[in-house]
Enzyme design. Sequence first.
Site, mmCIF file in Angstrom:
data_model
loop_
_atom_site.group_PDB
_atom_site.id
_atom_site.type_symbol
_atom_site.label_atom_id
_atom_site.label_comp_id
_atom_site.label_asym_id
_atom_site.label_seq_id
_atom_site.Cartn_x
_atom_site.Cartn_y
_atom_site.Cartn_z
ATOM 1 C CB CYS A 112 -3.865 3.320 -1.599
ATOM 2 S SG CYS A 112 -5.138 4.544 -1.332
ATOM 3 C CG HIS A 167 -1.915 0.975 1.383
ATOM 4 N ND1 HIS A 167 -1.684 2.262 1.805
ATOM 5 C CD2 HIS A 167 -3.245 0.907 1.137
ATOM 6 C CE1 HIS A 167 -2.817 2.932 1.832
ATOM 7 N NE2 HIS A 167 -3.789 2.134 1.423
ATOM 8 C CE LYS A 201 -7.512 -0.372 6.169
ATOM 9 N NZ LYS A 201 -8.310 0.238 5.112
ATOM 10 C CG ASP A 211 0.349 -2.328 6.039
ATOM 11 O OD1 ASP A 211 -0.632 -2.505 6.792
ATOM 12 O OD2 ASP A 211 0.291 -1.699 4.970
ATOM 13 C CD GLN A 241 -7.141 -4.326 4.065
ATOM 14 O OE1 GLN A 241 -8.082 -5.057 4.394
ATOM 15 N NE2 GLN A 241 -7.328 -3.082 3.674
HETATM 16 N N1 C6P Z 1 -6.509 0.506 2.762
HETATM 17 C C1 C6P Z 1 -8.301 0.096 1.200
HETATM 18 O O1 C6P Z 1 -9.393 0.366 0.678
HETATM 19 P P1 C6P Z 1 -5.224 3.799 7.133
HETATM 20 O O2 C6P Z 1 -5.785 4.652 6.044
HETATM 21 O O3 C6P Z 1 -4.035 4.445 7.795
HETATM 22 O O4 C6P Z 1 -6.253 3.318 8.104
HETATM 23 O O5 C6P Z 1 -4.703 2.457 6.427
HETATM 24 C C2 C6P Z 1 -3.796 2.529 5.370
HETATM 25 C C3 C6P Z 1 -3.540 1.161 4.816
HETATM 26 C C4 C6P Z 1 -2.275 0.612 4.986
HETATM 27 N N2 C6P Z 1 -2.010 -0.630 4.561
HETATM 28 C C5 C6P Z 1 -2.929 -1.393 3.968
HETATM 29 C C6 C6P Z 1 -2.583 -2.783 3.546
HETATM 30 C C7 C6P Z 1 -4.213 -0.886 3.754
HETATM 31 O O6 C6P Z 1 -5.121 -1.637 3.157
HETATM 32 C C8 C6P Z 1 -4.523 0.428 4.165
HETATM 33 C C9 C6P Z 1 -5.857 1.032 3.879
HETATM 34 C C10 C6P Z 1 -7.840 0.914 2.387
HETATM 35 O O7 C6P Z 1 -7.598 -0.817 0.793
HETATM 36 C C11 C6P Z 1 -7.969 2.382 2.109
HETATM 37 S S1 C6P Z 1 -6.814 2.937 0.912
#
Ligand code: C6P
Length: 414
Positions: A372, A131, A234, A208, A211
């Site tokens: 992203c 990401h 999430k 990270d 997910q």
């Molecule tokens: N992915 C998706 O629709 P934040 O925004 O900080 O809560 O998470 C960022 C982020 C970082 N790593 C991974 C693997 C992610 O999936 C995400 C967030 C969302 O896939 C929004 S872009």
Amino acid sequence: MASESGTISADRLSAIRADFPTLSATVHGEPLVYLDNAATSQKPLAVIKRIEDYYRNENANVHRGVHSLSQIATDAYEGAREKIAEFIGATSSREVIFTKGTTESVNLIAATMGFGQIKEGDEIVVTEMEHHSNIVPWQLLCERTGARLRVAPITEEGELDYNEFQILLNERTRLVAVVHVSNSLGTINPVRRIISDAHGMGVPVLLDGAQAVPHMKVDVSALDVDFYCLSSHKLFGPTGFGILYGKEALLEALPPWQGGGDMIEEVDFSGTTFNELPHRFEAGTPHIAGAIGFAAALEYVESIGYDWIHDQENDLLHYATSVLSGIDGLRIIGTAPKKASVISFLLGNAHPYDVGTVLDRMGIAVRTGHHCTQPLMKRLGVPGTVRASFAFYNSRSEIDQLAAGLERAAGMLG
Ligand code: C6P
């Protein structure tokens, strides 16, 4: 129309769905079919009520007041930290730093490592499936320090090319930063092996986990991971809140990041001394309701149980893979053998945005675009995808509705 069969009990599923008020919403006059859980999950009543209760009855600033309400808020807030530490298997709540989410957690490590720990010529290893949150902070760090970002390639199926990853590890590597579960493909990375191989070279690992935690039990101590980043929203908790887990010794070795209230021990114009962990990394009034709401979300997840979540999502993943594969012209992007309940796909030559728009008119929420992960889309040679991501409260009949919607979209767009 499929019955809720396999491992899914229809009664349990409808009881669980009743816990999530948004699942009863209508969109364009149609019942909502919410298949965008990787973007953010819906919130159970237990979380909504806990946050409301906090603001109605316990609202005060934390760590600051001698008065009773502030102490009640502080107890709830620090109690949440204990709950979160226990949930992720941290050895101490000192290892649990509160952040705005995964993005801020990665940025915190990238920024603070840049003050002395990373130098010109050092290397940081990521993968092609990261990401942007696990790419851009490292690029900024590399620009600042003269370090180099090395990118481990993936296969056509969307798996990490492990041989190539191993080749990238060398005496210049200072950190491996890898996504645990890919948001765009659903691929579950072999993180135990990654950690063991990196540690064999004396290299710490940041995962990270944005997910991963919605789908599987993560125990940071059992994994022996050095840093783990996750987002509350999430995992059925509030937005704007997340966690940076770090091994205590590694966090102690990092300098403070943002300056302000709460992160200090004593301030004088001649100099400042800093608070102990975890507060040293938490400047300013925090997201108190976020922490408390997240702890309620974790209690809710425990009441469901990761075994049940796994069985249910596995059933949905396999059912959806089989149903969607039967649609003419539909191509699934990301076919790794180990996947979480995320399916990215393309429908003939239709643009993902158009497919998403047609589905939305039918009340079906999916995400479209690059998710992203622009470098990943470029690697796979696609402009973006349509992504359906399932939570344990989704049903087989919702997948049937998605399939029917896609057949209709194919007719309209093809
Ligand atoms: N992915 C998706 O629709 P934040 O925004 O900080 O809560 O998470 C960022 C982020 C970082 N790593 C991974 C693997 C992610 O999936 C995400 C967030 C969302 O896939 C929004 S872009």
